[in-house]
Design a protein around this motif. Structure first.
Motif, short mmCIF file in Angstrom:
data_model
loop_
_atom_site.label_atom_id
_atom_site.label_comp_id
_atom_site.label_asym_id
_atom_site.label_seq_id
_atom_site.Cartn_x
_atom_site.Cartn_y
_atom_site.Cartn_z
N ALA A 7 55.12 31.68 38.01
CA ALA A 7 55.31 31.85 39.45
C ALA A 7 56.59 32.60 39.75
O ALA A 7 56.63 33.45 40.66
N ALA A 8 57.66 32.32 39.00
CA ALA A 8 58.94 32.99 39.24
C ALA A 8 58.83 34.49 38.97
O ALA A 8 59.22 35.32 39.81
N TYR A 9 58.31 34.85 37.81
CA TYR A 9 58.09 36.27 37.53
C TYR A 9 57.00 36.84 38.45
O TYR A 9 57.03 38.02 38.81
N GLU A 43 56.19 35.20 52.48
CA GLU A 43 54.73 35.20 52.53
C GLU A 43 54.14 35.07 51.12
O GLU A 43 53.17 34.32 50.91
N CYS A 44 54.70 35.80 50.16
CA CYS A 44 54.21 35.71 48.78
C CYS A 44 54.45 34.31 48.22
O CYS A 44 53.59 33.74 47.53
N ARG A 45 55.63 33.77 48.51
CA ARG A 45 55.94 32.41 48.05
C ARG A 45 54.93 31.42 48.57
O ARG A 45 54.41 30.58 47.83
N ASP A 46 54.64 31.46 49.87
CA ASP A 46 53.73 30.50 50.49
C ASP A 46 52.31 30.64 49.95
O ASP A 46 51.60 29.64 49.78
N TYR A 64 58.31 38.36 41.55
CA TYR A 64 58.89 39.69 41.32
C TYR A 64 57.82 40.77 41.35
O TYR A 64 57.92 41.75 42.10
N VAL A 65 56.76 40.59 40.55
CA VAL A 65 55.71 41.63 40.50
C VAL A 65 54.92 41.67 41.81
O VAL A 65 54.46 42.75 42.23
N SER A 66 54.77 40.53 42.46
CA SER A 66 54.06 40.50 43.74
C SER A 66 54.82 41.29 44.80
O SER A 66 54.23 42.04 45.58
N MET A 67 56.13 41.12 44.82
CA MET A 67 56.94 41.86 45.78
C MET A 67 56.89 43.36 45.52
O MET A 67 56.81 44.17 46.45
N ILE A 112 46.30 38.99 29.57
CA ILE A 112 45.94 39.71 30.78
C ILE A 112 47.22 39.96 31.58
O ILE A 112 48.16 39.17 31.54
N GLU A 113 47.25 41.07 32.31
CA GLU A 113 48.40 41.42 33.12
C GLU A 113 48.21 40.95 34.55
O GLU A 113 47.13 41.08 35.12
N LEU A 114 49.27 40.42 35.12
CA LEU A 114 49.27 39.99 36.51
C LEU A 114 50.10 40.99 37.30
O LEU A 114 51.29 41.17 37.05
N LYS A 115 49.47 41.63 38.30
CA LYS A 115 50.12 42.74 38.99
C LYS A 115 50.44 42.45 40.45
O LYS A 115 51.20 43.19 41.07
N CYS A 116 49.83 41.41 41.01
CA CYS A 116 50.01 41.14 42.44
C CYS A 116 49.89 39.64 42.68
O CYS A 116 49.54 38.88 41.77
N LYS A 117 50.14 39.22 43.91
CA LYS A 117 50.12 37.79 44.21
C LYS A 117 48.74 37.18 44.01
O LYS A 117 48.61 36.02 43.62
#
Length: 380
Positions: free
Chosen positions: A58-60, A92-95, A63-66, A31-36
């Motif tokens: 989480a690291a990648y 915000e994405c990190r938290d 990137y995609v979340s941003m 499955i593809e993860l596209k957002c946070k």
């Protein structure tokens, strides 16, 4: 089956995909993860699991979340090229992602490492900032792959051909970007003709041992026997087990280990029967800021995992209360040794763990790539 065929997490051509481990062994789906929100759900629901691979995801995922979040900023009319806006959204994405499974040390470690890389790089624009995130995620993945190999080599120093090895949960290729942690010496020993006999606990309630560890090892042609969690004691008493190898999700400064629930019981049994108990973990799992396992808040999951996950009908009275901790704490006194990519650590853990972490920081991978390289995408 080659280890590389498993690929629990993959980032190619700007797409972050994971192997949905909740469907194994019945179906092998990516499955593809596209957002946070996708990243959070995949980690929280155990679609991706295992401390090292959670950190990599989480690291990648940052990137995609941003990339996804900045599309909204641009659509709102704000200047998405503003570095301050980029930094605020990144935090915000990190938290948000950090709340998916906060007990997992690698999750927080990887998120903070990517965030720190951005802060320290002082990028001149958003594109350069994005490249910083991707390079750090690549470095985390590459370091984990190398760590798995070193964990395997170090672990083999403790084992002899023909041994009976007990393992709990899944600490193999599905949990990392390489051989695994606790299963790394098993794979390496198999390649060298060690003829290990592996006993995998089913690992209630999510059955990571039954569904994932046996799937991995059987496909690799390794002699594997599945046992109930409660059969570990009799297996040890009968002389079937010569060593216990487990992974973990966090190691505190004093050597206490937070691992899959049931790990502490195995450690106590192993000590009672004189069986060595080895914990395998990359140094990213070591949390020197936390003094002991008593300080860790253990994740409590839904009781439905116990009562309804694998059965069509309830096997308990409806409304029955359930206690379903995801992890438990194994006290350092029950651990024979902690195996890391930096060596085999023994008591006093306060000293040996600190030395290992310092050494890890001195040997991080630096990924240098030019803008427009195949690793970077132009969707910013």
């Amino acid at each position: 089956m080659a280890i590389s065929d498993i690929a629990p997490v993959s980032f190619m051509e700007g797409r972050l995909t994971i192997l949905d481990q909740s469907k194994l062994p019945g179906r092998k789906e990516r499955i593809e993860l596209k957002c946070k929100e996708d990243v959070w759900e995949a980690i929280n629901s155990l679609r991706v699991r295992g401390a090292p691979v959670i950190g990599i995801t989480a690291a990648y995922g940052l990137y995609v979340s941003m990339r996804h979040e900045l599309k909204s900023v641009k659509a709102s009319g704000n200047d998405f090229r503003d570095k301050q806006i980029f930094g605020d959204i990144l935090k915000e994405c990190r938290d948000y992602i950090a709340t998916a499974r906060p007990t997992v040390a690698n999750l927080i470690w990887a998120l903070d490492r990517v965030l720190d890389a951005f802060k320290n790089a002082h990028p001149k624009d958003v594109r350069e900032a994005a490249e910083v995130l991707l390079r750090e995620a690549d470095a985390i993945r590459m370091e984990d792959e190398a760590a798995c190999e070193e964990l395997g080599l170090n672990g083999l120093k403790l084992l002899k051909p023909g041994m009976g090895i007990l393992t709990h949960c899944n600490a193999g290729a599905l949990a990392t970007s390489g051989y695994g942690t606790a299963l790394a010496p098993v794979y390496m020993g198999h390649e060298r003709g060690y003829m290990f006999r592996v006993y995998a606990t089913e690992t209630r309630p999510n059955l990571q041992g039954a569904r994932l560890t046996t799937w991995e090892l059987a496909k690799a042609g390794i002699d594997t026997t599945l046992i109930c969690d409660s059969a570990s004691g009799i297996a040890m008493s009968n002389g079937m087990i010569n060593a216990v190898l487990v992974g973990c999700t966090r190691i505190t400064a004093n050597g206490d280990v937070i691992g899959k629930v049931g790990t502490s019981a195995l450690a106590i049994l192993a000590k009672a029967y004189g069986v060595p108990f080895y914990v395998f973990a990359p140094t990213a799992t070591i949390d020197l800021k936390t003094q002991s396992g008593d300080e860790i808040e253990i994740e409590i999951r839904s009781g439905k995992e116990i009562t309804n996950m694998w059965l069509d009908e309830d096997v308990v009275p409806r409304g029955l209360k359930c206690y379903n901790p995801a992890f438990d704490v194994t006290k350092a006194e029950y651990i024979t040794a902690i195996v890391t990519e930096k060596g085999i650590l023994r008591p006093p853990y306060m000293e040996t763990l600190k030395t290992a972490v310092i050494t890890e920081r001195d040997n991080r991978v630096e990924v240098k790539e030019e803008a427009g390289s195949p690793r970077f995408d132009d969707k910013w």
